[in-house]
Design a protein around this motif. Structure first.
Motif, short mmCIF file in Angstrom:
data_model
loop_
_atom_site.label_atom_id
_atom_site.label_comp_id
_atom_site.label_asym_id
_atom_site.label_seq_id
_atom_site.Cartn_x
_atom_site.Cartn_y
_atom_site.Cartn_z
N ALA A 124 0.84 -1.20 0.00
CA ALA A 124 0.00 0.00 0.00
C ALA A 124 0.87 1.25 0.00
O ALA A 124 1.93 1.29 0.64
CB ALA A 124 -0.93 0.02 1.21
N GLN B 57 -4.18 9.01 2.86
CA GLN B 57 -4.92 8.08 2.00
C GLN B 57 -4.09 6.82 1.77
O GLN B 57 -2.88 6.90 1.55
CB GLN B 57 -5.27 8.73 0.66
CG GLN B 57 -6.23 9.91 0.76
CD GLN B 57 -7.63 9.48 1.14
OE1 GLN B 57 -8.07 8.39 0.81
NE2 GLN B 57 -8.35 10.36 1.82
N ASN C 20 -3.58 3.69 -0.66
CA ASN C 20 -3.86 3.18 -1.99
C ASN C 20 -3.16 1.83 -2.16
O ASN C 20 -1.94 1.73 -2.01
CB ASN C 20 -3.37 4.15 -3.07
CG ASN C 20 -4.04 5.50 -2.96
OD1 ASN C 20 -5.25 5.60 -2.79
ND2 ASN C 20 -3.26 6.57 -3.03
N ILE C 21 -3.93 0.79 -2.45
CA ILE C 21 -3.37 -0.55 -2.65
C ILE C 21 -2.76 -0.62 -4.04
O ILE C 21 -3.43 -0.38 -5.04
CB ILE C 21 -4.44 -1.63 -2.49
CG1 ILE C 21 -5.18 -1.47 -1.16
CG2 ILE C 21 -3.82 -3.01 -2.60
CD1 ILE C 21 -4.32 -1.60 0.06
N PRO D 238 -14.05 -5.04 3.35
CA PRO D 238 -13.20 -3.95 2.85
C PRO D 238 -13.75 -3.37 1.55
O PRO D 238 -14.33 -4.08 0.73
CB PRO D 238 -11.85 -4.63 2.63
CG PRO D 238 -11.89 -5.85 3.49
CD PRO D 238 -13.32 -6.29 3.52
N GLN D 239 -13.53 -2.09 1.36
CA GLN D 239 -14.05 -1.41 0.18
C GLN D 239 -12.96 -1.04 -0.83
O GLN D 239 -13.24 -0.37 -1.81
CB GLN D 239 -14.80 -0.14 0.60
CG GLN D 239 -16.04 -0.41 1.44
CD GLN D 239 -17.02 -1.32 0.73
OE1 GLN D 239 -17.42 -1.07 -0.41
NE2 GLN D 239 -17.42 -2.40 1.40
N GLN D 240 -11.72 -1.47 -0.57
CA GLN D 240 -10.66 -1.21 -1.54
C GLN D 240 -10.93 -1.98 -2.83
O GLN D 240 -11.35 -3.13 -2.80
CB GLN D 240 -9.30 -1.60 -0.97
CG GLN D 240 -8.74 -0.62 0.05
CD GLN D 240 -9.32 -0.80 1.42
OE1 GLN D 240 -10.22 -1.62 1.61
NE2 GLN D 240 -8.81 -0.08 2.40
N ARG E 211 -12.64 -6.46 -2.16
CA ARG E 211 -13.93 -6.40 -1.47
C ARG E 211 -14.39 -7.79 -1.05
O ARG E 211 -15.37 -8.32 -1.56
CB ARG E 211 -14.95 -5.71 -2.37
CG ARG E 211 -14.63 -4.23 -2.55
CD ARG E 211 -15.49 -3.57 -3.59
NE ARG E 211 -15.12 -2.16 -3.74
CZ ARG E 211 -15.54 -1.38 -4.72
NH1 ARG E 211 -16.38 -1.86 -5.63
NH2 ARG E 211 -15.15 -0.13 -4.80
N ILE F 256 -5.36 -5.94 5.51
CA ILE F 256 -5.59 -4.50 5.37
C ILE F 256 -5.45 -3.81 6.72
O ILE F 256 -4.90 -2.71 6.82
CB ILE F 256 -6.97 -4.24 4.75
CG1 ILE F 256 -6.99 -4.70 3.29
CG2 ILE F 256 -7.35 -2.76 4.83
CD1 ILE F 256 -8.35 -4.60 2.63
N GLU G 285 -3.05 -0.59 7.79
CA GLU G 285 -3.58 0.62 8.41
C GLU G 285 -2.98 0.84 9.80
O GLU G 285 -2.72 1.97 10.20
CB GLU G 285 -5.11 0.54 8.48
CG GLU G 285 -5.78 0.55 7.12
CD GLU G 285 -7.25 0.97 7.21
OE1 GLU G 285 -7.67 1.40 8.31
OE2 GLU G 285 -7.94 0.87 6.19
#
Length: 442
Positions: A22, A28, A30-31, A354-356, A360, A368, A372
């Motif tokens: 990431a 922010q 970003n993957i 997850p919403q990346q 998902r 993830i 984070e």
């Protein structure tokens, strides 16, 4: 200075090993790279064969490197919560000058007070995994988050220490090192998962986080932004698959496919008129099985797991927390899990997915969370960790490492130039010494 750079998370699970690369920039994430490989050499979240586990890690890392187009050297590693113990810790040190006057508190003082808080007798099979500071107290003034730069005579620290089996920590880090990687951080898996799965309010007022993994199910109770309690049930998605395999008399591989394609966690939600073919051992032709019957098999095992968790949570009154239950993990992808859990736990339940983009699926929640957690780790938390793991660089974000190395190189270059200038001014008779020092510093 704004924290930015590349962070890599490594999730060594029982059924799969996942790697995420990431980019963290302007708050922010970003993957930019993902790797996923079937796990090998693990049982119920614990490494049982280092060689096989290393090979699986290497394959997952290679996939992530190819997609991210960079070489991975450092990874944030998650440790399972098996036999994890959580205890409060408290330490105090003097920080005054030799004459007894107050002095400015620095990083060394923070490390010393943390070590003082960790002076406890541990059984030989256990080891300190992590320590989280709650507050610092300077000369009786409490509630301080970062005491550096303050002036005082006495420094105290109150926090939470996590201890776990030495075997789990050693074997996990051994696998990472033998895979050609360096741990940029070590974090208890449920603690990292809260970074991704829970909102600020859920962490503050209190919630229960359930990770439905393949090899085991992990429960974490979060309150006041702290991990208060963990429990590991030694059954997970693999047991559901084995139940399907045994009842339907089919191979484990077929049972896993059937579970993913037709499975429901709540039998009342399964289509009553839907049927699908199953390859049965000893029969030439597939046998048709109804989705409702399959759901009953799945529901029976998940009900057993949830009922055991409920008894444990009832004993500590955790189900009264206003945040309710948040479910994630690979098995949370089964339709009807939320409804079944709400019925058994008798509280509000939500799923975390997850919403990346491209990730998902709840099976990516853990890795993830590790990314984070590493991104949001504060500077004082990293300094405190030095008391547990003396190598400070292991816990520095990659970007900060680069900045430190750049600053160090600049200082070294400046020092070299200054030395060269002094040597040149001193005349030719010091030419030999100048060349020696120039070569030495280079």
């Amino acid at each position: 200075m704004e924290k930015s750079g590349i962070f890599v998370g490594l999730d060594i699970g029982t059924t799969s090993i996942k790697v995420i690369v990431a980019e963290y920039l302007k708050n922010q994430i970003n993957i930019i790279g993902v790797g996923s490989e079937l796990a090998d050499g693990l049982n119920r979240g614990v490494v049982v064969d280092i060689d096989r586990a290393v090979q699986a890690i290497k394959k997952a890392v290679a996939q992530a490197e190819e997609k991210a187009n960079l070489e991975i050297k450092k990874v944030q590693v998650g440790l399972p919560a098996n036999l994890l113990e959580i205890e409060p810790c408290n330490g105090m040190v003097a920080v005054s000058n030799h004459d007894g006057s107050a002095k400015e508190i620095n990083e060394d003082d923070v490390i010393r007070v943390t070590k003082a808080a960790l002076t406890q007798q541990l059984p030989p099979e256990r080891e300190v995994v992590d320590v989280i500071p709650d507050e610092f107290i300077v000369d009786g003034f409490d509630g301080i988050k970062d005491p550096r730069g303050m002036v005082g005579i006495r420094l105290e620290m109150k926090g939470v220490v996590y201890t776990g089996p030495k075997t789990i920590l050693h074997n996990t880090l051994r696998c990472v090192e033998r895979a050609g990687l360096q741990p940029s951080g070590v974090v208890v898996a449920p603690l990292a998962l809260t970074s991704a799965a829970l909102s600020d309010g859920e962490q503050d007022f209190g919630s229960i986080l359930i990770d439905l993994g393949g090899g085991q199910t992990t429960v974490a109770v979060i309150h006041d932004h702290k991990l208060k309690y963990t429990y590991v049930d030694q059954e997970g998605g693999q047991f559901v698959t084995k139940d399907i395999s045994i009842v339907l008399n089919t191979s484990v591989a077929n049972a896993e496919k059937i579970k993913r394609n037709y499975g429901y966690a709540d039998s009342t939600l399964a289509p009553q008129d839907e049927k699908f073919p199953v390859e049965v051992v000893g029969q030439a032709e597939p046998v048709e099985i109804s989705s409702e019957y399959l759901a009953e098999i799945i529901e029976a095992r998940l009900t057993q797991i949830f009922n055991r968790l409920k008894r444990v949570l009832d004993d500590i009154s955790a189900l009264k927390l206003p945040g309710g239950v948040i479910i994630t993990g690979g098995q949370a992808a089964l339709p009807g899990v939320k409804e079944l859990a709400a019925e058994i736990f008798d509280t509000n339940v939500r799923l975390f997915i997850p919403q990346q983009m491209g990730l998902r699926h709840p099976s990516f929640s853990q890795v993830i969370g590790q990314v984070e957690y590493g991104c949001h780790l504060s500077e004082i938390e990293k300094i405190v960790k030095m008391a547990v793991f003396p190598d400070f660089k292991q816990f520095m974000p990659i970007a900060e490492l680069a900045n430190i190395e750049t600053q160090t190189n600049q200082i070294n270059k400046q020092s070299i130039e200054e030395k060269k200038n002094k040597k040149e001014k001193s005349g030719n008779r010091f030419e030999g010494i100048k060349n020696f020092f120039s070569t030495f510093f280079d």
